[in-house]
Design an enzyme around this catalytic site. Structure first.
Site, PDB file in Angstrom:
ATOM      1  N   SER A 129      46.344  54.839  43.756  1.00 55.63           N
ATOM      2  CA  SER A 129      47.561  54.411  43.044  1.00 55.63           C
ATOM      3  C   SER A 129      48.463  55.617  42.819  1.00 55.63           C
ATOM      4  O   SER A 129      48.061  56.768  43.050  1.00 55.63           O
ATOM      5  CB  SER A 129      47.166  53.829  41.687  1.00 55.63           C
ATOM      6  OG  SER A 129      46.636  54.871  40.877  1.00 55.63           O
TER       7      SER A 129
ATOM      8  N   ASP B 126      47.971  51.960  47.006  1.00 58.87           N
ATOM      9  CA  ASP B 126      48.062  50.813  46.098  1.00 58.87           C
ATOM     10  C   ASP B 126      49.435  50.807  45.400  1.00 58.87           C
ATOM     11  O   ASP B 126      49.919  51.868  44.975  1.00 58.87           O
ATOM     12  CB  ASP B 126      46.933  50.982  45.056  1.00 58.87           C
ATOM     13  CG  ASP B 126      46.629  49.720  44.278  1.00 58.87           C
ATOM     14  OD1 ASP B 126      46.968  48.620  44.749  1.00 58.87           O
ATOM     15  OD2 ASP B 126      46.022  49.844  43.179  1.00 58.87           O
TER      16      ASP B 126
ATOM     17  N   ASP C 122      54.923  46.950  46.803  1.00 59.81           N
ATOM     18  CA  ASP C 122      54.973  45.951  45.733  1.00 59.81           C
ATOM     19  C   ASP C 122      56.419  45.739  45.318  1.00 59.81           C
ATOM     20  O   ASP C 122      56.908  46.329  44.361  1.00 59.81           O
ATOM     21  CB  ASP C 122      54.114  46.395  44.546  1.00 59.81           C
ATOM     22  CG  ASP C 122      54.100  45.341  43.445  1.00 59.81           C
ATOM     23  OD1 ASP C 122      54.788  44.312  43.593  1.00 59.81           O
ATOM     24  OD2 ASP C 122      53.401  45.556  42.430  1.00 59.81           O
TER      25      ASP C 122
ATOM     26  N   HIS D 241      44.548  40.877  43.071  1.00 60.40           N
ATOM     27  CA  HIS D 241      44.605  42.088  42.228  1.00 60.40           C
ATOM     28  C   HIS D 241      43.962  41.757  40.885  1.00 60.40           C
ATOM     29  O   HIS D 241      43.677  40.598  40.588  1.00 60.40           O
ATOM     30  CB  HIS D 241      46.063  42.525  42.017  1.00 60.40           C
ATOM     31  CG  HIS D 241      46.599  43.298  43.179  1.00 60.40           C
ATOM     32  ND1 HIS D 241      46.970  44.615  43.092  1.00 60.40           N
ATOM     33  CD2 HIS D 241      46.801  42.932  44.471  1.00 60.40           C
ATOM     34  CE1 HIS D 241      47.374  45.031  44.276  1.00 60.40           C
ATOM     35  NE2 HIS D 241      47.297  44.025  45.129  1.00 60.40           N
TER      36      HIS D 241
ATOM     37  N   ASN E 111      40.862  43.653  44.695  1.00 56.93           N
ATOM     38  CA  ASN E 111      41.105  44.958  44.070  1.00 56.93           C
ATOM     39  C   ASN E 111      40.284  45.152  42.795  1.00 56.93           C
ATOM     40  O   ASN E 111      40.353  44.324  41.875  1.00 56.93           O
ATOM     41  CB  ASN E 111      42.593  45.088  43.720  1.00 56.93           C
ATOM     42  CG  ASN E 111      43.436  45.394  44.922  1.00 56.93           C
ATOM     43  OD1 ASN E 111      43.019  45.201  46.067  1.00 56.93           O
ATOM     44  ND2 ASN E 111      44.641  45.889  44.682  1.00 56.93           N
ATOM     45  N   ILE E 112      39.571  46.260  42.764  1.00 59.65           N
ATOM     46  CA  ILE E 112      38.681  46.537  41.622  1.00 59.65           C
ATOM     47  C   ILE E 112      38.819  48.001  41.195  1.00 59.65           C
ATOM     48  O   ILE E 112      38.581  48.910  42.005  1.00 59.65           O
ATOM     49  CB  ILE E 112      37.206  46.242  42.004  1.00 59.65           C
ATOM     50  CG1 ILE E 112      37.045  44.752  42.348  1.00 59.65           C
ATOM     51  CG2 ILE E 112      36.254  46.660  40.874  1.00 59.65           C
ATOM     52  CD1 ILE E 112      35.680  44.371  42.900  1.00 59.65           C
TER      53      ILE E 112
ATOM     54  N   THR F   2      38.915  48.669  37.145  1.00 58.24           N
ATOM     55  CA  THR F   2      38.388  48.673  35.774  1.00 58.24           C
ATOM     56  C   THR F   2      36.862  48.662  35.707  1.00 58.24           C
ATOM     57  O   THR F   2      36.266  49.351  34.865  1.00 58.24           O
ATOM     58  CB  THR F   2      38.978  47.460  35.028  1.00 58.24           C
ATOM     59  OG1 THR F   2      40.393  47.655  34.953  1.00 58.24           O
ATOM     60  CG2 THR F   2      38.414  47.313  33.635  1.00 58.24           C
TER      61      THR F   2
HETATM   62  P1  13P Z   1      41.391  45.789  37.776  1.00 57.92           P
HETATM   63  O1  13P Z   1      42.110  46.465  36.651  1.00 57.92           O
HETATM   64  O2  13P Z   1      41.018  44.384  37.431  1.00 57.92           O
HETATM   65  O3  13P Z   1      40.216  46.551  38.248  1.00 57.92           O
HETATM   66  O4  13P Z   1      42.421  45.668  39.014  1.00 57.92           O
HETATM   67  C1  13P Z   1      42.703  46.747  39.841  1.00 57.92           C
HETATM   68  C2  13P Z   1      43.865  46.477  40.754  1.00 57.92           C
HETATM   69  O5  13P Z   1      44.330  45.369  40.921  1.00 57.92           O
HETATM   70  C3  13P Z   1      44.417  47.643  41.469  1.00 57.92           C
HETATM   71  O6  13P Z   1      45.552  47.316  42.243  1.00 57.92           O
HETATM   72  O1  G3H Z   2      46.818  49.095  40.069  1.00 55.84           O
HETATM   73  C1  G3H Z   2      46.120  49.302  39.091  1.00 55.84           C
HETATM   74  C2  G3H Z   2      45.006  50.253  39.130  1.00 55.84           C
HETATM   75  O2  G3H Z   2      44.076  49.924  38.135  1.00 55.84           O
HETATM   76  C3  G3H Z   2      45.464  51.676  39.079  1.00 55.84           C
HETATM   77  O3  G3H Z   2      45.621  52.131  37.796  1.00 55.84           O
HETATM   78  O4  G3H Z   2      47.753  53.468  37.827  1.00 55.84           O
HETATM   79  O5  G3H Z   2      45.975  53.889  36.108  1.00 55.84           O
HETATM   80  O6  G3H Z   2      45.617  54.544  38.483  1.00 55.84           O
HETATM   81  P1  G3H Z   2      46.292  53.594  37.526  1.00 55.84           P
HETATM   82 ZN    ZN Z   3      46.917  45.898  41.463  1.00 56.42          ZN
END
Ligand code: 13P
Ligand code: G3H
Ligand code: ZN
Length: 354
Positions: free
Chosen positions: A50, A83, A105, A232, A275-276, A278
């Site tokens: 990200s 991302d 996005d 996501h 997408n994972i 958390t």
């Molecule tokens: P979570 O916060 O559910 O892990 O989602 C991550 C995500 O969608 C990153 O683009």
């Molecule tokens: O897209 C969401 C992800 O959980 C990334 O989070 O921007 O804190 O790295 P972050």
């Molecule tokens: Zn996301």
């Protein structure tokens, strides 16, 4: 094995009926956990960075960590994905630095917070598709805004996502508009809004169909069966790690995520990328808290960072098994980015949408 494109991997997933978890990466330990789990289960890998990750680690460090994974695991196909790109310029920079896939996005404006108009989304996404496909790189777009169907609040918790209150229609991707969007942009994969949001606080109760709209996935898949769908905000928020975090001095509120069996239902209906982020954060935090509480004399960070690798790896393995990713790594013969570019040019890879 060189990096492969996301399109190649998701096409393989669609042909063989499996989905692929896309884990967010920021540091060495996350990458080790993902790769060890992939090697033990023979799974192909998507690692994604990200804007926050690039800010934290710096783009060269992230890129070299992923390159180290490629060197150390030559038999595992790896996709390096950007991302939530907020603009064509961000995507262009990632393409130039070697990512094999990018997300534009355009559901949000360049500030990453304000919901954007459909025409804006089509315009920026189309521009990214043109430049990415010319060099064989895949593109994920997004239509609809992540956010809670329980409260109507957008999901800006992680600094990625709209702010404020959204109406129901913004929180659920419309199947007909999705078809128009895919046709107008030529994206390889489409992220859809079905009531999930980023971060730990997704649902105040175990979700039912009114707040986690798996049926909407089915409707969208029926309308655009040849487009790979992306979920996501798909962490499951493991209740055991929530308890460990709180038992060892943390203070997280009661909250629920997306159950793995609902994701599996999505995979049966066209979801190919999940997408994972958390879940791995929670396993990491919980294992550090517990280790330090139980080993109060310890001051070698390798000890507590080591337990995070083990904790995150178990989650990665469980997702690879549940999503059907396991066992597929040796079945994928890498196609070069140049070959992918040729295939786009010949029109062999454009999604067919009537
Ligand atoms: P979570 O916060 O559910 O892990 O989602 C991550 C995500 O969608 C990153 O683009
Ligand atoms: O897209 C969401 C992800 O959980 C990334 O989070 O921007 O804190 O790295 P972050
Ligand atoms: Zn996301």
């Amino acid at each position: 094995m060189p990096l492969i494109s996301m399109r190649q991997l998701l096409d393989h997933g669609a042909e063989n009926g499996y989905g692929v978890p896309a884990f967010n990466v920021n540091n060495l330990e996350q990458i080790q956990a993902i790769m060890q789990a992939a090697a033990e289960t023979n799974s192909p890998v998507i690692m994604q960075a990200s804007a926050g990750a690039r800010k934290y680690a710096g783009e060269p460090f992230l890129r070299h960590l992923i390159e180290a994974a490629i060197e150390q695991y030559p038999d595992i196909p790896i996709v390096m994905h950007q991302d939530h790109g907020v603009s064509p310029a961000v995507c262009q920079a990632s393409i130039r630095s070697g990512f094999s896939s990018v997300m534009m996005d355009g559901s949000l404006k360049e500030d990453g917070k304000t919901p954007a108009a459909y025409d804006y989304n089509v315009d920026v996404t189309r521009r990214v598709v043109d430049m990415a496909h010319a060099v064989g790189v895949s593109v994920e777009g997004e239509l609809g805004c992540l956010g809670s169907l329980e409260t109507g609040m957008a999901g800006e918790e992680d600094g990625v996502g709209a702010e404020g209150h959204l109406d129901h229609s913004q929180l659920l991707t419309d199947p007909e508009e999705a078809a128009q969007f895919v046709k107008a942009t030529g994206v390889d994969a489409l992220a859809i809004a079905i009531g999930t949001s980023h971060g730990a606080y997704k649902f105040t109760r175990p979700p039912t169909g009114d707040i986690l709209a798996i049926d909407r996935i089915k409707e969208i898949h029926k309308r655009i069966p040849n487009t790979h769908l992306v979920m996501h905000g798909s962490s499951s928020v493991p209740q055991d790690w929530l308890k460990i975090i709180n038992d060892y001095g943390g203070d997280m509120g009661q909250t629920y995520g997306v159950p793995v069996e609902e994701i599996v239902e999505g995979i049966k209906n066209g979801v190919r990328k999940v997408n994972i982020d958390t879940d791995l954060r929670m396993a990491s935090t919980g294992s550090i808290r517990r280790f330090l509480a139980e080993n109060r004399k310890e001051f070698d960070p390798r000890k507590f960072l080591g337990v995070t690798v083990k904790a995150m790896k178990e989650i990665c393995k469980a997702r690879y098994e549940a999503f059907g990713t396991a066992g597929n790594a040796p079945k994928i013969k890498p196609v070069s980015m140049d070959k992918m570019a040729e295939r786009y040019k010949k029109g062999e890879l454009n999604p067919v949408v009537k």
